[in-house]
Design a protein around this motif. Structure first.
Motif, PDB file in Angstrom:
ATOM      1  N   ALA A 276     -37.335  36.887  11.778  1.00 21.24           N
ATOM      2  CA  ALA A 276     -36.372  37.677  12.101  1.00 21.24           C
ATOM      3  C   ALA A 276     -35.937  37.366  13.546  1.00 21.24           C
ATOM      4  CB  ALA A 276     -36.289  39.027  11.808  1.00 21.24           C
ATOM      5  N   LEU A 277     -34.645  37.270  14.051  1.00 26.77           N
ATOM      6  CA  LEU A 277     -34.273  36.797  15.329  1.00 26.77           C
ATOM      7  C   LEU A 277     -33.017  37.541  15.777  1.00 26.77           C
ATOM      8  CD1 LEU A 277     -35.211  34.461  17.293  1.00 26.77           C
ATOM      9  CD2 LEU A 277     -33.665  33.054  16.074  1.00 26.77           C
ATOM     10  N   SER A 278     -32.759  37.939  17.058  1.00 30.04           N
ATOM     11  CA  SER A 278     -31.717  38.676  17.475  1.00 30.04           C
ATOM     12  C   SER A 278     -31.650  37.629  18.897  1.00 30.04           C
ATOM     13  CB  SER A 278     -31.658  40.017  17.505  1.00 30.04           C
ATOM     14  OG  SER A 278     -32.855  40.539  18.495  1.00 30.04           O
TER      15      SER A 278
ATOM     16  N   GLU B 170     -28.021  36.267  21.385  1.00 30.50           N
ATOM     17  CA  GLU B 170     -26.631  36.017  21.629  1.00 30.50           C
ATOM     18  C   GLU B 170     -26.141  34.446  21.359  1.00 30.50           C
ATOM     19  OE1 GLU B 170     -24.746  37.725  25.281  1.00 30.50           O
ATOM     20  OE2 GLU B 170     -26.759  38.269  25.991  1.00 30.50           O
TER      21      GLU B 170
ATOM     22  N   TYR C 186     -23.300  38.886  20.340  1.00 30.30           N
ATOM     23  CA  TYR C 186     -24.718  39.209  19.595  1.00 30.30           C
ATOM     24  C   TYR C 186     -24.567  38.994  18.235  1.00 30.30           C
ATOM     25  CZ  TYR C 186     -25.106  41.637  24.231  1.00 30.30           C
ATOM     26  OH  TYR C 186     -25.215  41.590  25.410  1.00 30.30           O
TER      27      TYR C 186
ATOM     28  N   THR D 199     -27.840  39.217  14.824  1.00 32.15           N
ATOM     29  CA  THR D 199     -29.315  39.263  14.202  1.00 32.15           C
ATOM     30  C   THR D 199     -29.261  38.277  12.839  1.00 32.15           C
ATOM     31  OG1 THR D 199     -28.506  41.103  12.896  1.00 32.15           O
ATOM     32  CG2 THR D 199     -29.592  41.699  14.880  1.00 32.15           C
TER      33      THR D 199
ATOM     34  N   ASN E 173     -31.860  37.362   9.649  1.00 35.18           N
ATOM     35  CA  ASN E 173     -33.146  37.652   8.938  1.00 35.18           C
ATOM     36  C   ASN E 173     -33.870  36.309   8.868  1.00 35.18           C
ATOM     37  OD1 ASN E 173     -32.308  40.207   8.246  1.00 35.18           O
ATOM     38  ND2 ASN E 173     -31.126  39.457   6.347  1.00 35.18           N
TER      39      ASN E 173
ATOM     40  N   THR F 216     -27.780  31.978   8.592  1.00 29.39           N
ATOM     41  CA  THR F 216     -26.771  32.804   9.299  1.00 29.39           C
ATOM     42  C   THR F 216     -25.737  32.346   9.971  1.00 29.39           C
ATOM     43  OG1 THR F 216     -28.578  34.457   9.371  1.00 29.39           O
ATOM     44  CG2 THR F 216     -26.675  34.771  10.817  1.00 29.39           C
TER      45      THR F 216
ATOM     46  N   ALA G  54     -32.159  33.261  22.380  1.00 32.59           N
ATOM     47  CA  ALA G  54     -32.939  34.306  21.474  1.00 32.59           C
ATOM     48  C   ALA G  54     -34.451  34.118  22.059  1.00 32.59           C
ATOM     49  CB  ALA G  54     -32.804  34.152  20.132  1.00 32.59           C
TER      50      ALA G  54
END
Length: 128
Positions: free
Chosen positions: A58-60, A62, A83, A85, A87, A92, A113
């Motif tokens: 999982a990554l979040s 910009e 921004y 996020t 999974n 994504t 990230a």
């Protein structure tokens, strides 16, 4: 139950090391195993360009997606970002643009990230 100051220091040090290791793992996965790029397809007679990312964790972070296009119908400069996020192990979409089919275009797509900046300008067949 009381915990001695010496033991509290050892626990705090252990938690700090664990936090550092977790952040280092995320940073490495963001640049090493993460795949990102531009997926292109045809949609309603237009060329669809999608910034896409897939990460094993999982990554979040910009993203910034800038597209400059020109063709018979004129030219355009489109810039998207913000921004996100993502999974783990799921494609994504980070921005989508429709331009005239047959237009020439240039893309600047990057992701930040886990303390890493990733250049994602390359074309990809599809991550879906």
């Amino acid at each position: 139950m009381t915990i001695s100051p010496r033991r509290i220091g050892a626990i705090a040090l252990g938690l700090a090391v664990a936090a550092f290791a977790a952040n280092a793992g995320l940073a490495n996965s963001a640049s090493g195993d993460t795949v990102c790029g531009i997926a292109s397809s045809s949609e309603r007679g237009m060329l669809a360009l999608e910034g896409t990312i897939v990460s094993p964790v999982a990554l979040s972070g910009e993203y910034r997606l800038a597209i400059r296009s020109s063709g018979g119908g004129g030219s355009s400069n489109i810039s998207q970002g913000g921004y996100f996020t993502a999974n783990a192990n799921e494609a994504t979409t980070l921005g989508k643009v429709l331009i005239n089919a047959g237009s020439s275009y240039s893309i600047d797509f990057n992701v930040s990230a886990g303390g890493q900046k990733i250049d994602c300008d390359q074309d990809i067949a599809s991550l879906r």
